[in-house]
Design an enzyme around this catalytic site. Structure first.
Site, short mmCIF file in Angstrom:
data_model
loop_
_atom_site.label_atom_id
_atom_site.label_comp_id
_atom_site.label_asym_id
_atom_site.label_seq_id
_atom_site.Cartn_x
_atom_site.Cartn_y
_atom_site.Cartn_z
CG ASP A 140 -5.50 0.92 10.08
OD1 ASP A 140 -5.43 -0.32 10.26
OD2 ASP A 140 -5.10 1.47 9.03
N GLY B 148 6.92 -0.77 2.66
CA GLY B 148 6.05 -0.57 3.81
C GLY B 148 6.00 0.88 4.26
CB SER C 104 2.24 4.63 2.86
OG SER C 104 1.66 3.95 3.93
CG ASP D 108 -1.03 3.14 5.17
OD1 ASP D 108 -0.72 3.30 6.36
OD2 ASP D 108 -0.92 2.04 4.58
CE1 TYR E 294 -2.80 -4.72 7.03
CE2 TYR E 294 -4.96 -5.27 6.12
CZ TYR E 294 -4.12 -4.38 6.77
OH TYR E 294 -4.60 -3.15 7.17
C1 GLA Z 1 -0.86 -1.37 6.28
C2 GLA Z 1 -2.30 -0.93 6.04
C3 GLA Z 1 -2.77 0.02 7.14
C4 GLA Z 1 -2.51 -0.56 8.52
C5 GLA Z 1 -1.07 -1.08 8.63
C6 GLA Z 1 -0.83 -1.78 9.92
O1 GLA Z 1 0.00 -0.27 6.15
O2 GLA Z 1 -2.41 -0.27 4.79
O3 GLA Z 1 -4.13 0.33 6.96
O4 GLA Z 1 -3.43 -1.57 8.81
O5 GLA Z 1 -0.74 -1.96 7.57
O6 GLA Z 1 -0.91 -0.91 10.98
#
Ligand code: GLA
Length: 339
Positions: A26, A107, A109, A155, A203
């Protein structure tokens, strides 16, 4: 349905999400296929005088929006969203109670779900496509401010724009969102593996490595595998290979679902997991073991880690009666007022 708070009291619900495929694409404007799920955050509020206050049913913390210093934990997300809305002159005085069925730090969100629920309870609008995109971007900025993690837009967009019975194919460059039907004879299972936080994880390094690749071969959402020869650094090359191939896998996965070739969809998930593990280095031994175990179970079409990685959850697609542990999640509508 009107999404934002326009009355003296009310209740708002915002889902979490599971990403079926398309991870770490993304933030380079790539493709993702998340699904809003039937686990989420509820906020009930009423108008008050004085400063706005948020209480949580999870712990005893009270966030007073006029108080300093900015609280840690979940309060920092509330503060960050409220601060950005205040800059847009959205500043009602409410007393609000937060509850959640989302496991925190899994994970799925939970933070994006909280951010959107807070924004809607404070009166942000998300009825039109433009309002949805603008609010997702505001909450993405709040996430950056609260955590320092330069996350992408996936997310916050899916939490707002989710559709029942569908995942959403999102082009993160154009914000084109295409519903992708989840066949009723498939079940989507989420297995929680380990707690994780993206703050302090690698990340941000991954985002920087993708930026570095783009400086040589241009936008990764348009690059081709043949372009990788121009990259000298083997690590940067692996990162770019993941992103380029993952964007293709998202399209192939959507086609496989549409043609009901669930075995093919499952093998594309396996390829995605392999690439996230070997090219992007964001899986863990526990997640690898869980993916392996799930994939070897009868009735399972495919499994992969989901989300940012470094822990969190795996996602499985399977026949309805396949014997897999975990939460069987339903594709849900995006956030909104609860009647
Ligand atoms: C987290 C981030 C997203 C995306 C994912 C990996 O959830 O918040 O924006 O980058 O990792 O796909």
């Amino acid at each position: 349905m009107s999404k934002g708070n326009t009355s003296a009291k009310g209740t708002v619900w915002a889902p979490g999400r599971v990403n079926l495929i398309g991870d770490h694409t993304d933030y380079t404007g790539g493709l993702v296929l998340p699904m809003a799920i039937d686990l989420g955050t509820t906020i009930t509020w009423h108008a008050t005088t004085g400063s706005s206050r948020f209480f949580s049913e999870i712990d005893d913390v009270v966030v007073d929006l006029d108080a300093t210093p900015i609280p840690l934990h979940w309060g920092k997300y509330v503060h960050a969203v409220a601060h950005l809305l205040k800059n847009q002159y959205i500043d009602p005085k409410i007393s609000a109670t937060i509850s959640s069925t989302l496991p925190i730090g899994s994970g799925l969100s939970s933070s994006a779900s909280l951010e959107i629920a807070v924004a809607l309870s404070l009166g942000a609008k998300a009825d039109t496509r433009e309002e949805i995109i603008a609010l997702a971007q505001l909450c993405q900025r709040a996430e950056h401010a609260a955590t320092g993690v330069p996350c992408g837009i996936m997310d916050q967009l899916i939490v707002l724009a989710g559709q029942s019975e569908h995942a959403l194919l999102i082009d993160c460059a154009t914000f084109e969102m295409t519903p992708v039907h989840i066949p009723s004879d498939l079940k989507v299972v989420v297995q929680f593996i380990t707690h994780r936080t993206l703050a302090g994880s690698a990340y941000s390094d991954r985002v920087a490595q993708c930026t570095s690749a783009q400086q040589t071969i241009g936008p990764l959402n348009r690059a081709r595998v043949e372009d990788l020869v121009a990259l000298d650094d083997p690590v940067i090359k692996k990162r770019a290979l993941h992103v380029i191939s993952e964007n293709s896998r998202v399209k192939d996965f959507c086609s496989a679902l549409a043609s009901r070739d669930f075995n093919l969809a499952g093998s594309i998930m396996a390829d995605s997991h392999y690439s996230l593990r070997n090219n992007f280095d964001v899986s863990t031994p526990e997640m690898d073991a869980a993916v392996f175990a799930a994939s070897s179970t009868s009735g399972v079409y495919g499994a992969r880690m989901t989300g940012g990685g470094f822990g969190g959850c795996i996602v499985i697609i399977a026949e309805k009666d396949a014997p897999v542990d975990g939460w069987v999640v339903q594709a849900s509508d995006g956030a909104g007022l609860v009647e």
